[in-house]
Each structure stands twice: as structure tokens, then as C-alpha cells.
Design a protein around this motif. Structure first.
Motif, PDB file in Angstrom:
ATOM      1  N   VAL A   1      -9.190 -11.885  -7.832  1.00  0.00           N
ATOM      2  CA  VAL A   1      -8.488 -12.003  -6.557  1.00  0.00           C
ATOM      3  C   VAL A   1      -7.242 -11.132  -6.493  1.00  0.00           C
ATOM      4  O   VAL A   1      -6.783 -10.802  -5.395  1.00  0.00           O
ATOM      5  CB  VAL A   1      -8.139 -13.471  -6.222  1.00  0.00           C
ATOM      6  N   THR A   2      -6.670 -10.763  -7.625  1.00  0.00           N
ATOM      7  CA  THR A   2      -5.506  -9.885  -7.627  1.00  0.00           C
ATOM      8  C   THR A   2      -5.235  -9.409  -9.044  1.00  0.00           C
ATOM      9  O   THR A   2      -5.794  -9.932 -10.011  1.00  0.00           O
ATOM     10  CB  THR A   2      -4.246 -10.589  -7.041  1.00  0.00           C
ATOM     11  N   THR A   3      -4.375  -8.426  -9.137  1.00  0.00           N
ATOM     12  CA  THR A   3      -3.856  -7.954 -10.421  1.00  0.00           C
ATOM     13  C   THR A   3      -2.339  -8.031 -10.337  1.00  0.00           C
ATOM     14  O   THR A   3      -1.753  -7.649  -9.323  1.00  0.00           O
ATOM     15  CB  THR A   3      -4.306  -6.496 -10.688  1.00  0.00           C
ATOM     16  N   VAL A   4      -1.722  -8.534 -11.410  1.00  0.00           N
ATOM     17  CA  VAL A   4      -0.264  -8.658 -11.439  1.00  0.00           C
ATOM     18  C   VAL A   4       0.261  -7.845 -12.613  1.00  0.00           C
ATOM     19  O   VAL A   4      -0.198  -8.004 -13.749  1.00  0.00           O
ATOM     20  CB  VAL A   4       0.182 -10.133 -11.562  1.00  0.00           C
ATOM     21  N   HIS A   5       1.203  -6.940 -12.313  1.00  0.00           N
ATOM     22  CA  HIS A   5       1.904  -6.192 -13.362  1.00  0.00           C
ATOM     23  C   HIS A   5       3.261  -6.846 -13.494  1.00  0.00           C
ATOM     24  O   HIS A   5       4.120  -6.700 -12.632  1.00  0.00           O
ATOM     25  CB  HIS A   5       2.016  -4.717 -12.983  1.00  0.00           C
TER      26      HIS A   5
END
Length: 154
Positions: free
Chosen positions: A73-77
Motif C-alpha cells: 500500500v505504500t513505501t516509507v523512507h
């Protein structure tokens, strides 16, 4: 010359029940104890992301997921308070108790308890990486940058 970044790759699971998400209260780890966190962990050598999130779900909350269930659903850095950068692949699964089983605290040495919270009203002591992951999921952001500062701490 500085060394190239070596960001660990994490998998984080947003287990959804209606408008709620499941969080775990960290304890006894020496890092972020007393903060609410998504079930999560690092990729192991030779492991793909789907297998990792399925493994973490079983290890941490005792549920069974099939290969086709977790959806990215998303990528978080994220950069944590020590200055370490991480890449988080965030997956969501709609909880189906008959198929998955009921979440249980499968790691009581690392987790004080599990609890469901409204996704739009997280506890104030939610770990920032988790809060960013849930915010990105709720708003449909494909990439969330979280916690980065101009200069990392010494």
C-alpha cells in the motif's frame, strides 16, 4: 568521502478490521519500548518481501496469511532518532478471523500487548515510523518520507 547508505529493508503489516488497525506495544527490546508499533521486521537474506511479511505476521501476532493476501500500500523512507535510514514496504491485509486466526501476542518478551485502534486516532505514543506508515496508507501516498533532518545527530 562518505560511505554509501545501507538502509535496512523492513516489512510492516497494517492488519485492518473495519476502521481499526492492530498495533503492538513494544517492551524489553531496548529500542522504542513503550511505543505502539505495527507488526514488522527486516527482510532476511534470500527472502522476498511477501514471504517476509507473512513470516513476521506468524512470528509476532500468530496469524496465517496466504501469498496472495498482502497488498503493498505504500513505501516509507524513514530516518529514526539515531540518524539511521530505513526503507519500509508497507502491506495491508483485511483481517478475516476464520481464515487468518485471531491475533495473539506471540512475542511476549518483545511486546506488552496487542490492541486495535481507529486508524485516524492513533495513541500519542505511536512510534513515528508506524504513524507515517498508517498516514500514508490512509491518504493513498505511494511514498512517504519521514523523520529526515538536515543533519543527522552526532
Amino acid at each position: 568521502m562518505t560511505a554509501p547508505p545501507t538502509h535496512p529493508v523492513d516489512v510492516l503489516l497494517i492488519l485492518v478490521r473495519g476502521d481499526q488497525v492492530l498495533l503492538a506495544l513494544r517492551q524489553g527490546t531496548g529500542y522504542a519500548d513503550g511505543e505502539w508499533n505495527l507488526p514488522s521486521g527486516k527482510l532476511e537474506v534470500g527472502e522476498d518481501a511477501i514471504s517476509a511479511v507473512i513470516r513476521e505476521a506468524a512470528e509476532e501476532i500468530g496469524i496465517h496469511l496466504d501469498q496472495d493476501e498482502p497488498r503493498l500500500v505504500t513505501t516509507v523512507h524513514h530516518q529514526n532518532w539515531t540518524g539511521l535510514g530505513r526503507i519500509g514496504l508497507v502491506f495491508a491485509v483485511d483481517h478475516a478471523p476464520a481464515r487468518h486466526g485471531h491475533p495473539t501476542n506471540a512475542e511476549p518478551h518483545k511486546c506488552a500487548k496487542l490492541e486495535w485502534f481507529p486508524a485516524d486516532t492513533l495513541p500519542t505514543n505511536t512510534y513515528p515510523y508506524t504513524a507515517a506508515s498508517i498516514q500514508a496508507y490512509r491518504t493513498g501516498e505511494h511514498l512517504m518520507v519521514s523523520g529526515w533532518r538536515e543533519t543527522p545527530p552526532p
